[in-house]
Design a protein around this motif. Structure first.
Motif, mmCIF file in Angstrom:
data_model
loop_
_atom_site.group_PDB
_atom_site.id
_atom_site.type_symbol
_atom_site.label_atom_id
_atom_site.label_comp_id
_atom_site.label_asym_id
_atom_site.label_seq_id
_atom_site.Cartn_x
_atom_site.Cartn_y
_atom_site.Cartn_z
ATOM 1 N N TYR A 99 -10.933 -8.522 1.637
ATOM 2 C CA TYR A 99 -9.939 -7.837 0.816
ATOM 3 C C TYR A 99 -8.529 -7.977 1.380
ATOM 4 N N ALA A 100 -8.335 -7.717 2.668
ATOM 5 C CA ALA A 100 -6.998 -7.727 3.266
ATOM 6 C C ALA A 100 -6.762 -9.051 3.994
ATOM 7 N N ASP A 101 -5.518 -9.540 3.871
ATOM 8 C CA ASP A 101 -5.122 -10.773 4.547
ATOM 9 C C ASP A 101 -3.599 -10.773 4.650
ATOM 10 N N SER A 102 -2.987 -11.926 4.759
ATOM 11 C CA SER A 102 -1.531 -11.976 4.930
ATOM 12 C C SER A 102 -0.765 -11.570 3.672
ATOM 13 N N THR A 103 -1.418 -11.555 2.521
ATOM 14 C CA THR A 103 -0.734 -11.160 1.283
ATOM 15 C C THR A 103 -1.224 -9.817 0.742
ATOM 16 N N ARG A 104 -2.259 -9.258 1.357
ATOM 17 C CA ARG A 104 -2.820 -7.977 0.909
ATOM 18 C C ARG A 104 -3.002 -7.072 2.118
ATOM 19 N N LEU A 105 -2.357 -5.915 2.087
ATOM 20 C CA LEU A 105 -2.315 -5.006 3.222
ATOM 21 C C LEU A 105 -3.329 -3.877 3.077
ATOM 22 N N CYS A 106 -4.154 -3.701 4.090
ATOM 23 C CA CYS A 106 -5.068 -2.568 4.130
ATOM 24 C C CYS A 106 -4.257 -1.349 4.557
ATOM 25 N N THR A 107 -4.435 -0.245 3.860
ATOM 26 C CA THR A 107 -3.645 0.961 4.105
ATOM 27 C C THR A 107 -4.565 2.167 4.248
ATOM 28 N N ILE A 108 -4.307 2.969 5.262
ATOM 29 C CA ILE A 108 -5.144 4.120 5.599
ATOM 30 C C ILE A 108 -4.326 5.396 5.454
ATOM 31 N N SER A 109 -4.892 6.399 4.798
ATOM 32 C CA SER A 109 -4.214 7.686 4.641
ATOM 33 C C SER A 109 -4.215 8.457 5.954
ATOM 34 N N THR A 135 -11.510 11.550 -18.219
ATOM 35 C CA THR A 135 -11.157 12.804 -18.889
ATOM 36 C C THR A 135 -10.865 13.909 -17.869
ATOM 37 N N GLY A 136 -11.278 13.714 -16.620
ATOM 38 C CA GLY A 136 -11.027 14.701 -15.570
ATOM 39 C C GLY A 136 -9.789 14.415 -14.735
ATOM 40 N N TRP A 137 -9.099 13.319 -15.026
ATOM 41 C CA TRP A 137 -7.909 12.978 -14.254
ATOM 42 C C TRP A 137 -6.781 13.955 -14.560
ATOM 43 N N VAL A 138 -6.042 14.322 -13.543
ATOM 44 C CA VAL A 138 -4.895 15.226 -13.666
ATOM 45 C C VAL A 138 -3.691 14.514 -13.052
ATOM 46 N N PHE A 139 -2.628 14.377 -13.839
ATOM 47 C CA PHE A 139 -1.439 13.688 -13.361
ATOM 48 C C PHE A 139 -0.346 14.699 -13.026
ATOM 49 N N PRO A 140 0.363 14.485 -11.921
ATOM 50 C CA PRO A 140 1.389 15.435 -11.481
ATOM 51 C C PRO A 140 2.663 15.325 -12.323
ATOM 52 N N ASN A 141 3.439 16.393 -12.306
ATOM 53 C CA ASN A 141 4.744 16.392 -12.968
ATOM 54 C C ASN A 141 5.832 15.856 -12.048
ATOM 55 N N ARG A 142 5.544 15.829 -10.744
ATOM 56 C CA ARG A 142 6.521 15.377 -9.754
ATOM 57 C C ARG A 142 5.967 14.197 -8.963
ATOM 58 N N LEU A 143 6.872 13.377 -8.505
ATOM 59 C CA LEU A 143 6.508 12.242 -7.677
ATOM 60 C C LEU A 143 5.771 12.730 -6.434
ATOM 61 N N GLN A 144 4.653 12.097 -6.126
ATOM 62 C CA GLN A 144 3.855 12.448 -4.957
ATOM 63 C C GLN A 144 4.160 11.483 -3.808
ATOM 64 N N GLU A 145 4.123 11.993 -2.574
ATOM 65 C CA GLU A 145 4.327 11.205 -1.375
ATOM 66 C C GLU A 145 3.136 11.411 -0.463
ATOM 67 N N LEU A 146 2.747 10.362 0.245
ATOM 68 C CA LEU A 146 1.627 10.470 1.172
ATOM 69 C C LEU A 146 1.916 9.637 2.407
ATOM 70 N N ASP A 147 1.782 10.265 3.582
ATOM 71 C CA ASP A 147 1.934 9.529 4.830
ATOM 72 C C ASP A 147 0.675 8.716 5.078
ATOM 73 N N THR A 148 0.884 7.448 5.359
ATOM 74 C CA THR A 148 -0.196 6.493 5.557
ATOM 75 C C THR A 148 0.138 5.655 6.789
ATOM 76 N N ARG A 149 -0.715 4.696 7.071
ATOM 77 C CA ARG A 149 -0.432 3.731 8.131
ATOM 78 C C ARG A 149 -1.035 2.390 7.735
ATOM 79 N N GLY A 200 -1.434 0.092 12.377
ATOM 80 C CA GLY A 200 -1.027 1.328 13.030
ATOM 81 C C GLY A 200 0.382 1.767 12.697
ATOM 82 N N THR A 201 1.194 0.882 12.119
ATOM 83 C CA THR A 201 2.566 1.233 11.753
ATOM 84 C C THR A 201 2.564 2.365 10.728
ATOM 85 N N PRO A 202 3.321 3.447 10.963
ATOM 86 C CA PRO A 202 3.412 4.522 9.970
ATOM 87 C C PRO A 202 4.083 4.024 8.692
#
Length: 131
Positions: free
Chosen positions: A55-65, A30-44, A12-14
């Motif tokens: 998949y997730a444990d003490s060394t691997r963090l599950c992250t939700i957009s 072939t359909g991938w598009v890469f941005p010219n600027r750094l992208q930011e995304l708020d997750t938790r 739950g931590t932002p």
């Protein structure tokens, strides 16, 4: 320089992720598009059971957009996952690793991050050898 957190916050931590990965989640590269600027995304931070079993444990963090239809994707690997400390400063908690659920497109599922605090000792050892 960015400080490595002592520990990632609880589920739950932002957090915020950054990267230059594809912004078009196409199944064919072939359909991938890469941005010219750094992208930011708020997750938790997600609970381990919000990623695929095992998949997730003490060394691997599950992250939700926090934004529907968005998550780290191809080209974002190695990018940072940040949280704010008690003083409001950003600190590193994770490094982009991959999808949190197999067979799910990156924009539709959780992400998996390697826990930076779990490897602080190793990082310091390697940096100390190169200095």
């Amino acid at each position: 320089p960015l400080r490595i957190a002592d520990a990632p916050g609880p589920a739950g931590t932002p957090t915020r992720i950054l990267g230059f990965g594809t912004i078009a989640d196409a199944p064919d590269p072939t359909g991938w598009v890469f941005p010219n600027r750094l992208q930011e995304l708020d997750t938790r931070r997600g609970a381990p059971d919000q990623c695929a079993p095992g998949y997730a444990d003490s060394t691997r963090l599950c992250t939700i957009s926090q934004v529907p239809g968005a998550m780290a994707c191809n080209g974002d690997s190695g990018g940072p996952q940040l949280q704010r400390n008690r003083k409001g400063r950003w600190e590193l908690i994770g490094v982009t690793s991959g999808p949190g659920t197999p067979g799910v497109r990156c924009s539709q599922g959780p992400g998996l991050y390697t826990s930076a605090p779990a490897y602080t000792g190793w990082v310091r050892e390697v940096i100390g050898r190169s200095g």
